[in-house]
Structure formats: structure tokens, C-alpha cells
Motif scaffolding. Structure first.
Motif, short mmCIF file in Angstrom:
data_model
loop_
_atom_site.label_atom_id
_atom_site.label_comp_id
_atom_site.label_asym_id
_atom_site.label_seq_id
_atom_site.Cartn_x
_atom_site.Cartn_y
_atom_site.Cartn_z
N VAL A 200 0.82 -1.21 0.00
CA VAL A 200 0.00 0.00 0.00
C VAL A 200 0.85 1.25 0.00
O VAL A 200 0.40 2.33 -0.42
CB VAL A 200 -0.97 -0.03 1.21
N ALA A 201 2.11 1.12 0.44
CA ALA A 201 2.98 2.30 0.47
C ALA A 201 3.23 2.84 -0.93
O ALA A 201 3.56 4.04 -1.08
CB ALA A 201 4.30 1.93 1.15
N ARG A 202 3.08 2.02 -1.97
CA ARG A 202 3.28 2.48 -3.34
C ARG A 202 2.29 3.56 -3.75
O ARG A 202 2.50 4.29 -4.71
CB ARG A 202 3.13 1.29 -4.30
N LEU A 203 1.19 3.66 -3.00
CA LEU A 203 0.17 4.64 -3.36
C LEU A 203 0.45 6.01 -2.76
O LEU A 203 -0.27 6.97 -3.06
CB LEU A 203 -1.21 4.16 -2.87
N ALA A 209 -1.43 12.42 -1.37
CA ALA A 209 -2.13 12.64 -0.09
C ALA A 209 -1.33 11.95 1.01
O ALA A 209 -0.59 11.00 0.76
CB ALA A 209 -3.55 12.06 -0.15
N ARG A 210 -1.46 12.48 2.21
CA ARG A 210 -0.80 11.82 3.33
C ARG A 210 -1.45 10.46 3.55
O ARG A 210 -2.67 10.33 3.52
CB ARG A 210 -0.90 12.69 4.60
N LEU A 211 -0.63 9.47 3.73
CA LEU A 211 -1.14 8.11 3.79
C LEU A 211 -0.58 7.41 5.02
O LEU A 211 0.61 7.07 5.07
CB LEU A 211 -0.74 7.35 2.52
N HIS A 222 -3.02 -4.09 3.52
CA HIS A 222 -1.59 -4.21 3.29
C HIS A 222 -1.21 -3.92 1.84
O HIS A 222 -0.08 -3.50 1.59
CB HIS A 222 -1.11 -5.62 3.66
N SER A 223 -2.11 -4.20 0.90
CA SER A 223 -1.75 -4.13 -0.51
C SER A 223 -2.74 -3.26 -1.28
O SER A 223 -3.78 -2.83 -0.75
CB SER A 223 -1.71 -5.53 -1.12
N ALA A 251 -8.63 6.11 -6.12
CA ALA A 251 -8.45 6.39 -7.55
C ALA A 251 -7.04 6.02 -8.00
O ALA A 251 -6.85 5.46 -9.09
CB ALA A 251 -8.73 7.86 -7.83
N ALA A 252 -6.05 6.31 -7.15
CA ALA A 252 -4.68 5.92 -7.50
C ALA A 252 -4.55 4.40 -7.56
O ALA A 252 -3.85 3.86 -8.43
CB ALA A 252 -3.71 6.50 -6.47
N ALA A 253 -5.22 3.69 -6.66
CA ALA A 253 -5.19 2.22 -6.68
C ALA A 253 -5.82 1.68 -7.95
O ALA A 253 -5.33 0.71 -8.55
CB ALA A 253 -5.90 1.68 -5.45
N ARG A 254 -6.91 2.30 -8.38
CA ARG A 254 -7.56 1.83 -9.61
C ARG A 254 -6.68 2.10 -10.83
O ARG A 254 -6.62 1.27 -11.75
CB ARG A 254 -8.92 2.51 -9.77
N ARG A 255 -6.01 3.25 -10.87
CA ARG A 255 -5.13 3.52 -12.00
C ARG A 255 -3.98 2.52 -12.05
O ARG A 255 -3.61 2.03 -13.12
CB ARG A 255 -4.57 4.95 -11.90
N LEU A 256 -3.44 2.23 -10.88
CA LEU A 256 -2.37 1.25 -10.83
C LEU A 256 -2.87 -0.13 -11.26
O LEU A 256 -2.18 -0.87 -11.99
CB LEU A 256 -1.80 1.19 -9.41
#
Length: 426
Positions: A200-203, A209-211, A222-223, A251-256
Motif C-alpha cells: 500500500v505504500a506504493r500509493l 495525499a498523506r497516507l 496491506h496491498s 483512484a490511485a489504486a484503480r489507476r495502478l
């Protein structure tokens, strides 16, 4: 716009007049049975009105009564020349030979009424025949002009070729659908596995955004796949994020995930393939053995079917004389152009032999490996030319629109409802 039934109205008018003629004729009484008798004229006026005496030929009884004598008969039949020294004259008349009036004088004036009625019937018949004949002849001439453009043989041949083209295109589409159906679960499983391996850190950078990675990991996220499965609401809840921040993360997860889905390739291992891989190899073998000529035939069939469909729509009235008669003027006006286009397409198809190509393509596409449950033939064939199999797979998958696997994240975990965090409204 429908044609005006000009000649039909003439035929209708003529038939109405003929019907009136028949009605008048049927209403006209028949001439009664009569018997000729000699009349003794007792007195006679200059206009022919006279009183006569006659003997009933049936009962042999004399009668006297008024009668309308023939004023133009010779003078020798009139008094006093007929019998000098008397006022008697002579004429001939008729009496009823049957019925209740038997023996009574029959007035010839009644014949004039019957003759007038018959003459009226004849006049109506003559007048009615003229528009009837005119309407029938004119209508048949116009109908002949309409049906001259009928080309049922051309339309039938065009419809047969269109059906063959549609069948070939459908056979190829069915073979492609079989490949996509077998590929979809393998591709989906591969994508989920790959997304499971992306932390999940890849996002963090992609979401801008702060994550709080550790907080998300402590709550089971985790992912990237976990982010998509959780959804924006749960990411915001467990991570303490605002709504917009959580939505940017998803949205970033969906793009990835989309990028991974585009780049991921399903590997067709033949050492120990599972049932899904065997099904994909069997489906691919049909298209590989059919070759590029089957795909070209399907593309040609799809294009030709569309052109034939448009030409057949315009040439539909030419399918028979009845359709030509029922068609409107505007529809008949389009028939020559549509028939010419149809002839052109049929000539080109015959010259290029597309019908034979369609038939061969359909045979090749329907020759599947349904009986080979273990996929031995497909596995051996794949080992000899794997590039052909991967090429066909890439070609089929790339041409699929909206048929890919459901992206991870479309399935949501069902969790008990929670109150949104206080910072959700940020």
C-alpha cells in the motif's frame, strides 16, 4: 406517400351503376300472358279514347268497357266507314290470359312503362360499363408498370449471401467469445495476485495525499488489492483520512490496477495445466488452426453483411409483384438504385469467391476440440508454435470491448455499518 386509387374509383363507380341497372331490371315486371281479341268500337273520340265491346275468349261472355284505341289506324276501321249506317268501328286488343284479371282488357300503355324501365336498365348498364372498363384497363396498365421493377431472383440471392455473411461473422465472434470466456478468470486471478504483491505504500506518491500506511496495515489493508476491496469509506475510516483524500487513494489504486491489467500476460504453461488453462488452449486452437484467413473472411463478412442489409432494405419491394403493388411511390422510386447496388455486390462477391471463403471459414471455426477434455492436441500444438497462440490471444483480448475481467475492487467486502469519522466532512 401512398398512391391515390384513381382507377379503383372508376371501377367502383362503374360497378355501382351496373348494380343499379341490375336492380332496375329485377324490379321491372314481366309482360303478362295475353290473348288477342277483336274489339267492336261503340264510340270513339278524336284522341282515340273509345268504348269497346269484346267477347271473353275463355268464358264466352261479352264485356263492355273503356279503351284507348289506335287513333292512327286506317279510316276504313273507323265509324261510319267500317259499317255504313252505324256508329260502329273496329280495332284489335288484348285481354289477360291468366290470373284474377283473366278476360279483362289489357292496356298497351302498361307496355310503355315496362319498356321504359328496361330502357333505363340498359342505359345504366351501358354507362356503368364505360368507367368499369376504363378503370380495369388503366389499373392493369399501372400495376404492370409497377411490377416491371420486381426482381425476386436478385433479392433472394442477396438475402442468401447476407445470411451466409452473418453466419460467418457470428461463427468467428463465437470462437472469440470462447477464448475471452476461458481467458477472463485466469487473467483476473493473475491481476489479483500481482496486486496482492504491491504494498500500500506504493500509493503514497500516486495519491498525492498523506497516507498513514502503518495504521492501514494494522487494520488489514496491506496491498493495493486490499485498498480496492475496502473502498473509499473504509480507507477513510481506518486511516483517519478525509473523504477527498480517501477517494484520491482509491483512484490511485484503480489507476495502478488498470496499468497492471494492461501489462499482465497470462502464461500458457503446458507442463501441468489446470482445467482453465486447458479450456483456453482448446479455444485458442480453433482460431489458430483456422488461421488469419478466417479472421479476414469474418471481417469481410461483417462489412458485406452491412452493405447487403442496406441494399436489401431499399430493394425489399422488388422481392415480388405483390410487394411492388403494396409499396408506396417513394419506396418504388428507390428500388432501381437499390437493385443496381445489390447486383453490384453480388457480382463482386461472385468474382472474388467470397461465398466459398465464408463456407470454408465457418467449417474451420466450427471444427473445435470439444472431445479432447485433456487438451492433448492443443498442448502439443502450442508447444510447436507458441507464438501463434500468444499472438491470437493478444489479438482477441485487444479487440474485446468491455469483456475483460472485473477489475479488483468491484467486489466489496460486506462490513457492519459504522459511523463515519468526525473528519469525514473535511
Amino acid at each position: 406517400m401512398k398512391h391515390i386509387p384513381f382507377f379503383r374509383w372508376f371501377v367502383t363507380l362503374g360497378l355501382v351503376l351496373v348494380g343499379c341497372s341490375v336492380g332496375v331490371y329485377l324490379a321491372t315486371p314481366d309482360y303478362p300472358e295475353r290473348e288477342q281479341v277483336d274489339l267492336t268500337v261503340l264510340n270513339e273520340a278524336p284522341d282515340g279514347t273509345c268504348t269497346v265491346r269484346w267477347t271473353d275468349p275463355f268464358e264466352r261472355v261479352e264485356h263492355t268497357g273503356p279503351y284507348q284505341c289506335d287513333r292512327y289506324r286506317p279510316a276504313t276501321f273507323k265509324a261510319p266507314d267500317y259499317e255504313p249506317g252505324t256508329d260502329l268501328g273496329w280495332d284489335v286488343g288484348y285481354v289477360f290470359a291468366e290470373g284474377s284479371q283473366q278476360g279483362e282488357l289489357y292496356s298497351l300503355a302498361d307496355d310503355e312503362d315496362i319498356e321504359a324501365s328496361i330502357a333505363l336498365s340498359d342505359q345504366l348498364l351501358g354507362i356503368g360499363l364505360l368507367p368499369t372498363i376504363f378503370g380495369l384497363v388503366g389499373g392493369n396498365i399501372r400495376s404492370l408498370a409497377r411490377v416491371i421493377g420486381a426482381r425476386p431472383a436478385v433479392v433472394r440471392e442477396g438475402a442468401r449471401l447476407r445470411d451466409r455473411a452473418v453466419q460467418t461473422a457470428q461463427d468467428h465472434a463465437r470462437a472469440q467469445d470462447a477464448v475471452r470466456t476461458a481467458w477472463a478468470p485466469l487473467h483476473k486471478e493473475l491481476i489479483e495476485k500481482l496486486l496482492d504483491g504491491i504494498p500500500v505504500a506504493r500509493l503514497r506518491g500516486a495519491a498525492r495525499a498523506r497516507l498513514p500506511v502503518r495504521r492501514l496495515e494494522r487494520n488489514g489493508i496491506h496491498s493495493v488489492r486490499d485498498v480496492l476491496d475496502a473502498g473509499a469509506w473504509e480507507v477513510a475510516h481506518v486511516g483517519g483520512l478525509g473523504r477527498q483524500e480517501a477517494e484520491r487513494v482509491c483512484a490511485a489504486a484503480r489507476r495502478l490496477a488498470d496499468g497492471v491489467s494492461r501489462d499482465a500476460t497470462v502464461r500458457l504453461g503446458t507442463d501441468r495445466p489446470d482445467d482453465r488453462t486447458v479450456a483456453l488452449l482448446n479455444a485458442l486452437q480453433v482460431l489458430v488452426e483456422a488461421g488469419p484467413q478466417a479472421r479476414h473472411a469474418a471481417d469481410t463478412a461483417d462489412l458485406l453483411a452491412g452493405r447487403l442489409h442496406r441494399a436489401l432494405a431499399g430493394a425489399a419491394p422488388a422481392a415480388g409483384w405483390r410487394k411492388m403493388l403494396e409499396a408506396s411511390r417513394a419506396e418504388r422510386r428507390c428500388v432501381p438504385t437499390a437493385v443496381a447496388e445489390l447486383r453490384k455486390l453480388l457480382t463482386e462477391a461472385e468474382r472474388e469467391g467470397v461465398a466459398a471463403r465464408f463456407a470454408q471459414a465457418s467449417v474451420d471455426l466450427l471444427r473445435g476440440a470439444d472431445g479432447d477434455v485433456a487438451g492433448l492436441s492443443a498442448r502439443v500444438d502450442f508447444d510447436t508454435r507458441p507464438a501463434d497462440y500468444y499472438g491470437v490471444l493478444a489479438q482477441v483480448v485487444d479487440t474485446a470491448e468491455g469483456t475483460g475481467p472485473t477489475p479488483p475492487g468491484s467486489r466489496r467486502r460486506v462490513t457492519p455499518p459504522r459511523k463515519p469519522p468526525r473528519h469525514w466532512a473535511r
